[in-house]
Design an enzyme around this catalytic site. Structure first.
Site, short mmCIF file in Angstrom:
data_model
loop_
_atom_site.label_atom_id
_atom_site.label_comp_id
_atom_site.label_asym_id
_atom_site.label_seq_id
_atom_site.Cartn_x
_atom_site.Cartn_y
_atom_site.Cartn_z
N LEU A 55 39.51 26.29 33.47
CA LEU A 55 40.65 25.37 33.55
C LEU A 55 40.26 24.06 34.24
CD1 LEU A 55 43.31 28.04 34.53
CD2 LEU A 55 42.86 27.08 32.26
N GLU A 107 36.78 35.70 41.76
CA GLU A 107 36.02 36.78 42.39
C GLU A 107 34.70 37.06 41.67
OE1 GLU A 107 39.59 39.57 44.07
OE2 GLU A 107 39.30 39.49 41.92
#
Lengths: 310, 741
Positions: free
Chosen positions: B624, B699
């Protein structure tokens, strides 16, 4: 933090007198260690005598061609002093390997010498600790002891002394100048400033009540390779597992260890030996490690080999 | 309007334009942060004058009961307004979260569990008075040693995210028959999140209504758990968490600071602020649980895995989650006969809970170390071994459950080429540069892709700017920025025309930040809200919604263009909508993938390890914002280096506490430990993940990194350490002896 009273002293002798006559009084300079301990109520001074405004912040040549370092010279300034960098490289390097930039900006020469152990049990008031609460026992000897002393400890305490600066000063044979509450001045060889715990681990130094460090004097420069090798668990901002301050010259060498003992560890008799192994055999004799920190002896030997035989 | 239900793969949509989304914008909250104007929970000074200060007093024993508690002296200390213990704490609801309720009884379940709350006029007065509370304890023997409790571990009983055990085929037989096999046990230590901002809360009551400014990742969970604990309706609770100085999972659920501040503020009739001090955080709040992991892999001589098993043990309080360290082994590699097993032992340490990539972060430390060991035994390149065992479907479920997208092989090949992997000497201990033994290691990365329902409200204001409101939090990740990018893309506006407000329970409920689901889910929810707004605006402009194009601040169709600002009217136009996810995550296995490459030096004399360079190649769907996503990866890589080399919350197994409970002694990497890190994103769109076609990335960076470091250390030295972290004392015995001079 226990409530305390505060005064700003106008002279070293006045500061010393104030601490000597006020029960539970302490000097405060940079505060980088004392304030932490006060917040935890490991240290509970009833009165603080602020010595930050006494001057004592100059590095000056001595008639003997040494340097006299004011007690309040900040670690950053001392490490950056051109004479220290040129003539006492081991000291500059030791200073720069300690703490962080912010702490070195605040920490003073005398305060650095007088910082207390970082033994985790000393810092935790819910645990027994003979250094913090005499007679309460030592949680470390049978506990988490990986970072603690392999030399010079006692049945009462195996705390290590954390300073890097002092290890270099020990190798350089610095002397400590003090003034006491009566205005009397004396000098103490750095070898005699810190004491081993024995059965009184609560007493870190040989300073008397109210005695204030005013300066540290370095003897004339020692020609040779100046090395400070600090081995730790991360690349910066960690206490030494083992450190070595060494001055290696033609036909003479000095070697002091940090991270191994309750004081900077130097055995002069070891220094005449030729190889790292022989030096270590003498310097590290009498070690009494725990299962968790025995590796420090191996590490000290290997680090010494790297320093001496490089 | 009912929420948009994502039940079929996404088709083409306005996000695909990637005029704003997918561009490496600086974070829009950056200036606020670097100038100190972004306010954190403890800093709402103007809104909350006249605060009193709270201090949590924790138990001084690891296990037992408070037998007596004398608050007399503390209550009389200067400035003290209240001392609350289990004897005078108000009634609270049943267990809502790990640290809600508080002060419910004399039992001490772990060291530093709250036994008293002191409220005073000043912080210093409260902290000092807490030392005057005299607590007597009946100590009981505690279980503090995972290794000692391992034989008593059982199948998890309580809260488990996923099934604890799986088995496909016949592992025992397959493993026994495999020509090449390894059977290794790895251990990982307890860890603490060590985010910069401590847990902190200001609580203020206005009659029966409560406002808390707190540092929290999941605003709607905080409302829910406070409601159940304080026994007040959720609509009477406002939670504000506009900026969060790091969380890493420590702030998913409310902790003691929130509950104690709320209880204290109600009792003293004044706002109360309470922060946990750093030494309290490690014992009083959650931890990542230590693990013992056994990995067995059997393969053919050409490196095809036939049998693979991963068993994991961890310890926790009763009915608490195990560390699910075996789960990634269900998905990462092929193999006919397979099993995973998860067991948990009772431990009287603080609650083990989520920390950045729970499961994979430590599971891959074992699995990817084991794969390196298998590669060596096979005499095979570790990259090639992983490529050979790639699988495009869930290997437990079979081909009927393909991955939504999986470009692990591309990550591996790209990484190997860019890193110069071919220069690695496969024989360990061969490369020396001065005092350094130098090696290269690699590891694969996988992190399950989670999605959560999420809502947002968008308002086109009369001046033509757009306001986005959602409960979503920004825990340093870049949520503000990617949400602004999403809205800008959807409405055809420049980024600086979008204002984003986050972290307030008055806004629509969002996914929150956790499990790497935040970016994808919250932008997808905003996408749905923007679609609703587009419909309204198109209608106002007299266009057919499907034909209207939003671009350059206008809505256009059929050769006609209408400025958006002209459609806002004097009151603006508001739309609220959200997304909910149907069963695509059941139909398709979903995960982000990556590959890590590491070069490490080990000092021949001292065993000090220095990572010299590192590359991560990641495939995580649409990126993004390449800049904020890269930062997420860099942070994960730094954290992964820490988990490999230094992070270790050391348990005193006699006294039951984490001994190194401050940032001087609990080591995380400092700048000097982190070399140049490089991140490459593989181009990927995942249309089964969300309309954004993105996947979790926050993560992924930590998953597997530590194993690549450990494998590099092995390659450098020939010393295989299976007990993380790889501190130098564990390497020393295996280093070459020094010849006497």
């Amino acid at each position: 933090m226990r409530p305390f009273t505060y005064q700003r002293a106008n002279s070293p002798a006045e500061a010393a007198a104030a601490v000597a006559r006020t029960p539970g009084a302490k000097f405060i300079a940079g505060g980088t260690n004392l304030l932490d301990l006060m917040k935890l109520e490991v240290e509970t001074p009833q009165h603080l005598v602020d010595v930050n405004h006494l001057g004592l912040d100059q590095v000056q040549p001595t008639p003997e061609r040494g340097l006299r370092i004011g007690a309040l010279v900040r670690n950053t300034d001392l490490a950056a002093d051109a004479r220290v960098r040129r003539d006492y490289g081991v000291l500059s390097r030791a200073l720069l390997s300690g703490a962080s930039g912010q702490l070195r900006n605040k920490a003073t020469t005398a305060g650095n010498l007088l910082q207390r152990t970082r033994c985790p049990y000393f810092y935790d008031v819910t645990k027994p600790c003979n250094k913090r609460t005499p007679g309460s026992g030592c949680a470390a000897i049978e506990g988490v002891s990986r970072d603690l002393a392999v030399l010079g400890g006692s049945e009462a305490c195996i705390a290590t002394y954390p300073s890097d600066m002092a290890v270099a000063m020990r190798a350089l044979d610095a002397t400590i100048e003090t003034v006491d509450g009566a205005g009397a001045v004396r000098t103490i060889p750095i070898a005699e400033l810190h004491r081993l715990p024995g059965d009184m681990p609560e007493v870190d130094t040989t300073l008397r009540s109210g005695e204030m460090i005013t300066a540290v004097t370095l003897p004339p420069p020692i020609v040779g390779r100046h090395v400070y090798r600090k081995v730790r668990d991360r690349a910066s901002y960690a206490f030494a597992l083992v450190s070595i301050a060494a001055v290696l010259g033609d036909g003479h060498r000095r070697v002091a260890f940090g991270g191994l003992a309750p004081k900077p560890w130097r055995v002069e008799a070891a220094e005449a030996h030729r190889t790292a192994q022989e030096i270590a055999d003498v310097a590290l004799a009498g070690a009494r490690p725990t299962r968790q920190n025995a590796f420090k002896l191996t590490l000290a030997r290997r680090t010494l080999a790297a320093v001496v035989e490089a | 309007m009912s929420d948009f239900r994502f039940d079929t793969p996404a088709g083409p949509n306005p996000i695909d334009r990637e005029q704003v989304v997918g561009q490496p914008f600086d974070r829009i909250d950056g200036p606020l942060k670097v100038t100190g104007r972004a306010r954190y929970a403890y800093e709402y000074h103007e809104e909350v004058p006249n605060v009193a200060y709270g201090w949590m007093l924790g138990a001084g024993i690891g296990k037992g009961r408070v037998s007596a508690i004398d608050t007399h002296e503390a209550e009389r200390a200067p400035g003290v307004l209240l001392v609350m213990t289990h004897l005078n704490a108000p009634r609270q609801g049943p267990l809502q979260a790990d640290f809600a309720p508080q002060l419910t009884g004399p039992e001490v379940r772990f060291f530093d569990q709250a036994v008293a709350l002191v409220i005073a006029e000043s912080f210093e007065q409260a902290r000092h008075a807490a030392r005057l509370v005299r607590v007597s304890y009946d100590r009981q023997p505690g279980r503090f040693d995972l290794k000692a409790e391992q034989p008593h571990a059982t199948k998890p009983q309580g809260d488990v995210d996923d099934k604890p055990d799986t088995a496909v085929g016949d592992f025992a037989t397959g493993f026994a028959a495999a020509p090449v096999k390894i059977d290794v046990t790895y251990t990982t230590p307890d860890q603490s999140h060590t985010m910069m901002e401590p847990h902190a809360t200001i609580a203020r009551w206005d009659g029966g209504r409560l406002t808390v400014w707190t540092s929290n990742q999941m605003v709607h969970w905080a409302v829910r758990d406070l409601s159940g604990t304080l026994l007040i309706p959720p609509e009477n609770i406002r939670v504000v968490s506009a900026f969060v100085g790091g969380g890493f999972g420590a702030k998913l659920w409310i902790q003691s600071d929130v509950v104690l501040a709320a209880l204290g503020a109600r009792a003293v009739g004044r706002p109360v602020k309470l922060a946990l001090a750093r030494p309290q955080i490690m014992n009083n709040t959650t931890r990542r649980a230590a693990t013992i992991q056994r990995v067995r892999i059997g393969a053919t001589p050409d490196g095809r895995i036939q049998a693979i098993a991963h068993e994991t043990w961890s310890g926790n309080q009763p009915n608490r989650r195990p560390e699910e360290a075996a789960n990634q082994t269900r998905l990462l590699y092929a193999g006919r006969d397979r099993m995973t097993a998860t067991k948990v032992a009772l431990l009287d340490l603080t609650v083990g809970s989520s920390m950045r990539a729970p499961g994979e972060a430590v599971g891959l430390l074992a699995l990817e170390g084991a794969m390196d060991e298998l590669a060596e035994k096979l005499g095979m390149d570790p990259v090639e071994l992983r490529i050979r065992n790639d699988v495009q479907f869930d290997p437990e479920a079979g081909p009927s459950r393909p991955f939504s997208s999986r470009h692990l092989v591309e990550c591996l090949r790209t990484g190997a080429e860019r890193f110069g992997w071919s220069r690695r000497n496969p024989r360990p201990g061969q490369v020396r540069e001065g005092p350094w033994l130098v090696g290269m290691g690699m590891a694969a990365a996988i992190r399950g892709n989670l999605v959560e329902p999420s809502r947002a409200r968008v308002t086109l204001r009369p001046d033509g700017t757009l306001l986005v409101e959602t409960q979503m939090t920004d825990i340093g990740t870049g949520s503000y920025t990617i949400l602004a990018q999403t809205a800008a893309e959807m409405l055809g506006l420049p980024l600086n025309k979008v204002e984003v407000r986050l972290g307030d329970s008055r806004f629509p409920i969002s996914s929150g930040s956790g499990g790497s689901f935040g970016a994808n889910s919250s932008t997808a929810g905003l996408y749905a809200a923007c679609q609703a707004l587009r419909s309204q605006l198109a209608q106002k402009a007299g266009f057919n919604t499907g034909q209207a194009e939003f671009t350059e601040g206008q809505v256009r169709a059929g050769g006609r263009a209408v400025p958006l600002a002209s459609l806002a009217g004097p009151a603006g136009v508001t739309a609220e909508n959200g997304i909910e996810f149907a069963d695509l995550e059941q139909k398709y296995a979903q995960a982000s993938f990556g590959a890590h490459f590491c070069e490490a030096g080990v000092d021949l004399h001292t065993g000090e390890v220095r990572v010299r360079r590192m590359l991560t190649v990641a495939a995580a769907g649409r990126i993004l914002n390449p800049k904020t996503a890269r930062s997420q990866c860099l942070g994960g890589m730094a954290m992964g280096i820490g988990s490999a080399l230094m992070e270790d919350a050391v348990v005193d197994t006699r006294l039951g506490c984490f001994v190194n409970h401050n940032m001087a002694s609990y080591h995380v990497p400092v700048h000097a430990d982190i070399p140049a890190l490089e991140v490459i994103f593989v181009k990927e769109l995942d249309d089964k993940s969300s309309p954004m076609k993105a996947k979790g990335v926050g993560e992924l960076g930590i998953c597997g990194v530590g194993a690549s470091v450990a494998n590099a250390v092995y390659n450098a030295t020939g010393v295989r350490v299976r007990d993380y972290p790889l501190t130098l004392d564990k390497l020393l015995p295996g280093l070459p002896s020094l010849s006497p001079a």
